[in-house]
Design a protein around this motif. Structure first.
Motif, PDB file in Angstrom:
ATOM      1  N   LEU A   1       0.822  -1.208   0.000  1.00  9.51           N
ATOM      2  CA  LEU A   1       0.000   0.000   0.000  1.00  9.51           C
ATOM      3  C   LEU A   1       0.857   1.259   0.000  1.00  9.51           C
ATOM      4  CD1 LEU A   1      -2.925   1.180   0.310  1.00  9.51           C
ATOM      5  CD2 LEU A   1      -2.476   1.208   2.786  1.00  9.51           C
ATOM      6  N   LEU A   2       1.923   1.257   0.798  1.00 15.79           N
ATOM      7  CA  LEU A   2       2.710   2.482   0.982  1.00 15.79           C
ATOM      8  C   LEU A   2       3.755   2.681  -0.107  1.00 15.79           C
ATOM      9  CD1 LEU A   2       3.197   2.422   4.860  1.00 15.79           C
ATOM     10  CD2 LEU A   2       1.596   3.812   3.539  1.00 15.79           C
ATOM     11  N   ILE A   3       4.562   1.629  -0.378  1.00 17.77           N
ATOM     12  CA  ILE A   3       5.685   1.813  -1.305  1.00 17.77           C
ATOM     13  C   ILE A   3       5.725   0.779  -2.420  1.00 17.77           C
ATOM     14  CG2 ILE A   3       7.121   2.998   0.402  1.00 17.77           C
ATOM     15  CD1 ILE A   3       8.618   0.397   0.886  1.00 17.77           C
ATOM     16  N   GLY A   4       4.772  -0.170  -2.433  1.00 18.11           N
ATOM     17  CA  GLY A   4       4.758  -1.185  -3.475  1.00 18.11           C
ATOM     18  C   GLY A   4       5.700  -2.331  -3.167  1.00 18.11           C
ATOM     19  N   LEU A   5       5.556  -3.425  -3.903  1.00 16.08           N
ATOM     20  CA  LEU A   5       6.391  -4.614  -3.727  1.00 16.08           C
ATOM     21  C   LEU A   5       7.348  -4.719  -4.903  1.00 16.08           C
ATOM     22  CD1 LEU A   5       3.609  -7.167  -2.660  1.00 16.08           C
ATOM     23  CD2 LEU A   5       4.981  -5.677  -1.194  1.00 16.08           C
ATOM     24  N   ASP A   6       8.630  -4.578  -4.634  1.00 16.64           N
ATOM     25  CA  ASP A   6       9.590  -4.574  -5.739  1.00 16.64           C
ATOM     26  C   ASP A   6      10.445  -5.842  -5.787  1.00 16.64           C
ATOM     27  OD1 ASP A   6      11.440  -4.323  -3.710  1.00 16.64           O
ATOM     28  OD2 ASP A   6      12.170  -2.343  -4.306  1.00 16.64           O
ATOM     29  N   ARG A   7      10.128  -6.829  -4.941  1.00 13.36           N
ATOM     30  CA  ARG A   7      10.910  -8.076  -4.946  1.00 13.36           C
ATOM     31  C   ARG A   7      10.140  -9.174  -4.225  1.00 13.36           C
ATOM     32  NH1 ARG A   7      15.616  -5.302  -1.655  1.00 13.36           N
ATOM     33  NH2 ARG A   7      14.759  -3.638  -2.927  1.00 13.36           N
ATOM     34  N   GLY A   8      10.621 -10.411  -4.397  1.00 13.03           N
ATOM     35  CA  GLY A   8      10.073 -11.536  -3.664  1.00 13.03           C
ATOM     36  C   GLY A   8       8.636 -11.870  -4.029  1.00 13.03           C
ATOM     37  N   PRO A   9       7.955 -12.645  -3.183  1.00 12.76           N
ATOM     38  CA  PRO A   9       6.568 -13.027  -3.460  1.00 12.76           C
ATOM     39  C   PRO A   9       5.685 -11.809  -3.641  1.00 12.76           C
ATOM     40  CG  PRO A   9       7.452 -14.253  -1.582  1.00 12.76           C
ATOM     41  CD  PRO A   9       8.452 -13.192  -1.907  1.00 12.76           C
ATOM     42  N   GLY A  10       4.905 -11.816  -4.727  1.00 17.91           N
ATOM     43  CA  GLY A  10       4.016 -10.691  -4.989  1.00 17.91           C
ATOM     44  C   GLY A  10       4.661  -9.529  -5.705  1.00 17.91           C
ATOM     45  N   ARG A  11       5.907  -9.674  -6.126  1.00 14.37           N
ATOM     46  CA  ARG A  11       6.601  -8.574  -6.810  1.00 14.37           C
ATOM     47  C   ARG A  11       5.779  -8.066  -7.986  1.00 14.37           C
ATOM     48  NH1 ARG A  11      12.554  -8.998  -9.736  1.00 14.37           N
ATOM     49  NH2 ARG A  11      12.571  -6.887 -10.608  1.00 14.37           N
ATOM     50  N   SER A  12       5.623  -6.733  -8.036  1.00 17.45           N
ATOM     51  CA  SER A  12       4.793  -6.151  -9.083  1.00 17.45           C
ATOM     52  C   SER A  12       5.188  -4.700  -9.305  1.00 17.45           C
ATOM     53  CB  SER A  12       3.316  -6.238  -8.689  1.00 17.45           C
ATOM     54  OG  SER A  12       2.522  -5.439  -9.520  1.00 17.45           O
ATOM     55  N   SER A  13       5.609  -4.387 -10.516  1.00 18.07           N
ATOM     56  CA  SER A  13       5.935  -2.991 -10.830  1.00 18.07           C
ATOM     57  C   SER A  13       4.684  -2.128 -10.776  1.00 18.07           C
ATOM     58  CB  SER A  13       6.575  -2.897 -12.224  1.00 18.07           C
ATOM     59  OG  SER A  13       5.722  -3.463 -13.212  1.00 18.07           O
ATOM     60  N   ALA A  14       3.524  -2.738 -11.053  1.00 16.44           N
ATOM     61  CA  ALA A  14       2.272  -1.985 -10.973  1.00 16.44           C
ATOM     62  C   ALA A  14       1.986  -1.547  -9.542  1.00 16.44           C
ATOM     63  CB  ALA A  14       1.115  -2.831 -11.512  1.00 16.44           C
ATOM     64  N   SER A  15       2.319  -2.394  -8.561  1.00 14.84           N
ATOM     65  CA  SER A  15       2.084  -2.019  -7.166  1.00 14.84           C
ATOM     66  C   SER A  15       2.979  -0.859  -6.757  1.00 14.84           C
ATOM     67  CB  SER A  15       2.312  -3.223  -6.246  1.00 14.84           C
ATOM     68  OG  SER A  15       3.689  -3.534  -6.119  1.00 14.84           O
ATOM     69  N   VAL A  16       4.184  -0.802  -7.296  1.00 14.18           N
ATOM     70  CA  VAL A  16       5.082   0.317  -6.996  1.00 14.18           C
ATOM     71  C   VAL A  16       4.519   1.605  -7.593  1.00 14.18           C
ATOM     72  CG1 VAL A  16       7.418   1.244  -7.317  1.00 14.18           C
ATOM     73  CG2 VAL A  16       7.091  -1.207  -6.874  1.00 14.18           C
ATOM     74  N   ALA A  17       3.984   1.502  -8.810  1.00 11.99           N
ATOM     75  CA  ALA A  17       3.425   2.687  -9.466  1.00 11.99           C
ATOM     76  C   ALA A  17       2.177   3.198  -8.751  1.00 11.99           C
ATOM     77  CB  ALA A  17       3.103   2.360 -10.925  1.00 11.99           C
ATOM     78  N   ARG A  18       1.418   2.285  -8.138  1.00 14.61           N
ATOM     79  CA  ARG A  18       0.175   2.689  -7.469  1.00 14.61           C
ATOM     80  C   ARG A  18       0.369   3.031  -6.002  1.00 14.61           C
ATOM     81  NH1 ARG A  18      -2.029  -1.945 -10.265  1.00 14.61           N
ATOM     82  NH2 ARG A  18      -1.826  -3.088  -8.297  1.00 14.61           N
ATOM     83  N   ALA A  19       1.582   2.897  -5.469  1.00 21.89           N
ATOM     84  CA  ALA A  19       1.827   3.107  -4.042  1.00 21.89           C
ATOM     85  C   ALA A  19       1.444   4.521  -3.618  1.00 21.89           C
ATOM     86  CB  ALA A  19       3.291   2.843  -3.722  1.00 21.89           C
ATOM     87  N   ILE A  20       1.025   4.638  -2.367  1.00 21.80           N
ATOM     88  CA  ILE A  20       0.610   5.934  -1.840  1.00 21.80           C
ATOM     89  C   ILE A  20       1.768   6.918  -1.797  1.00 21.80           C
ATOM     90  CG2 ILE A  20      -0.206   7.106   0.255  1.00 21.80           C
ATOM     91  CD1 ILE A  20      -1.922   4.712   0.842  1.00 21.80           C
TER      92      ILE A  20
END
Length: 378
Positions: free
Chosen positions: A143-162
């Motif tokens: 939610l805050l900074i996105g997941l950039d490694r490991g399980p669940g890694r997603s560049s989209a989550s980093v882009a959508r981070a708060i």
């Protein structure tokens, strides 16, 4: 090293863990009896002081009364090395469940010293919170900074981070440590719930309310990956006392029903007893508890969660005893949110199920199978 985790009513789990440890030690195994505080009733049962490090209390038997806050400080110290932020481990609030999680995973450092660990983990609610701690941490990091490694890694989550990480007034090295800590927590849980080395003996209060709670707690433990291999009904009232006959009849009926609900899992009975005078009493109680069976774990049970990728992607969950109306499923991005009564888990989907928009679920006995829903006409 095998680990048996005892969970159930406060105090009763200590008794089940202590008599099991004593019986296993008597049989010649090297055993560690571990208590995850705060009161450490196992020390009272053995008539010894709390031991902050593994300490001999009898032949083949050591006691360890764990202080998980020390492990929390060590983990935080590794994350904050380099000076940011300036908060020390002693200043950290304890996230519910994190203390038990760190304590149980910390047992692995003694894996070469013992054949068996009997861990008194206290109430199932606390144990379940500890098993959910990595999921909670992953949710906040995504939610805050996105997941950039490991399980669940997603560049989209980093882009959508708060919070865009480029705007944070802390070093990228420290952010990397947060990401690594999240991955490490998930790996630690995987090690903790590995059915090859760890499983649960559920302590069942032998009455109707205890059985109702078990129908929620046992499938919830399996939902978080811990295999429940057997049950210990305790404390059992003595027979032959007229005033207690209604309770005795109820506990017998509950044990029989538990054997029907959780087939293939033995249901042992532990009589009520006072604080013993010596270790020999616990050994005797342990031999009666298992009634000729070995107190040691048997063959590893089936892994409760099986994530299967391509070509036939699916999630298989063993949820024994869970009433159908208490099961709920929600798809959220790459996660499947599974509700088992009052408990909920955010489970990362395997490859082949990520990014789908619809699922179909079916139950085969005690197993829930989740697959992608095929579109009409395909």
């Amino acid at each position: 090293m095998q680990t048996l985790i005892f969970t159930g009513p406060v105090g009763v789990t200590a008794r089940a863990a202590a008599v099991t440890a004593a019986a296993a030690a008597q049989a010649g195994s090297r055993v560690l009896l571990a208590s995850v505080g705060p009161a450490h009733p196992v020390a009272s049962l053995l008539g010894v002081a709390s031991a902050v490090e593994p300490h001999p209390v009898g032949p083949n038997l050591d006691l360890w009364c764990i202080d998980p806050l020390e492990d929390l400080s060590k983990v935080w110290g590794a994350i904050r090395s380099g000076g940011n932020p300036t908060i020390t481990g002693d200043e950290l609030p304890v996230i519910p469940g994190s203390d038990l999680f760190l304590a149980v995973t910390g047992l692995q450092k003694y894996k070469n010293n013992y054949d068996l660990v009997c861990a008194d983990a206290g109430p199932p609610e606390t144990l379940l919170r500890s098993l959910g701690a990595p999921d909670t941490f992953r949710w906040f990091v995504r939610l805050l900074i996105g997941l950039d490694r490991g399980p669940g890694r997603s560049s989209a989550s980093v882009a959508r981070a708060i919070i865009p990480t480029a705007l944070l007034p802390i070093s990228t090295d420290w952010l990397g440590r947060i990401q690594d800590a999240r991955v490490q927590l998930e790996r630690m849980r995987d090690e903790m719930v590995n059915a090859q080395v760890s499983r649960v003996r559920y302590v069942l209060p032998p009455d109707r309310s205890g059985l109702a709670e078990a129908r929620l707690n046992i499938p919830a433990l399996q939902l978080f990956g811990l295999a429940v291999e057997s049950l210990v009904a305790a404390p059992l009232m003595p027979t032959g006392v007229a005033e207690l006959e209604p309770m005795v009849a109820e506990q017998q009926a509950v044990m029989e029903e538990a054997g029907t609900i959780w087939q293939g899992r033995p249901v042992y009975g532990l009589p009520i007893f006072g604080t013993p005078d010596n270790l020999g009493v616990l050994m005797t109680l342990g031999s009666h508890l298992y009634n000729g069976d070995s107190p040691l774990p048997g063959a590893p049970p089936a892994t409760p969660i099986r994530l299967i990728g391509l070509p036939d992607p699916q999630v298989a969950l063993d949820l024994p005893g869970l009433p159908r109306e208490l099961l709920g499923l929600t798809l959220s991005g790459d996660e499947l949110i599974i509700r088992a009564g009052p408990y909920r888990r955010h489970l990362l989907m395997p490859e082949g199920l990520r990014g789908i928009t619809a699922i179909r679920a079916s139950r085969q006995g005690e197993t829930l199978i989740i697959r992608p829903r095929k579109e009409t006409g395909t």
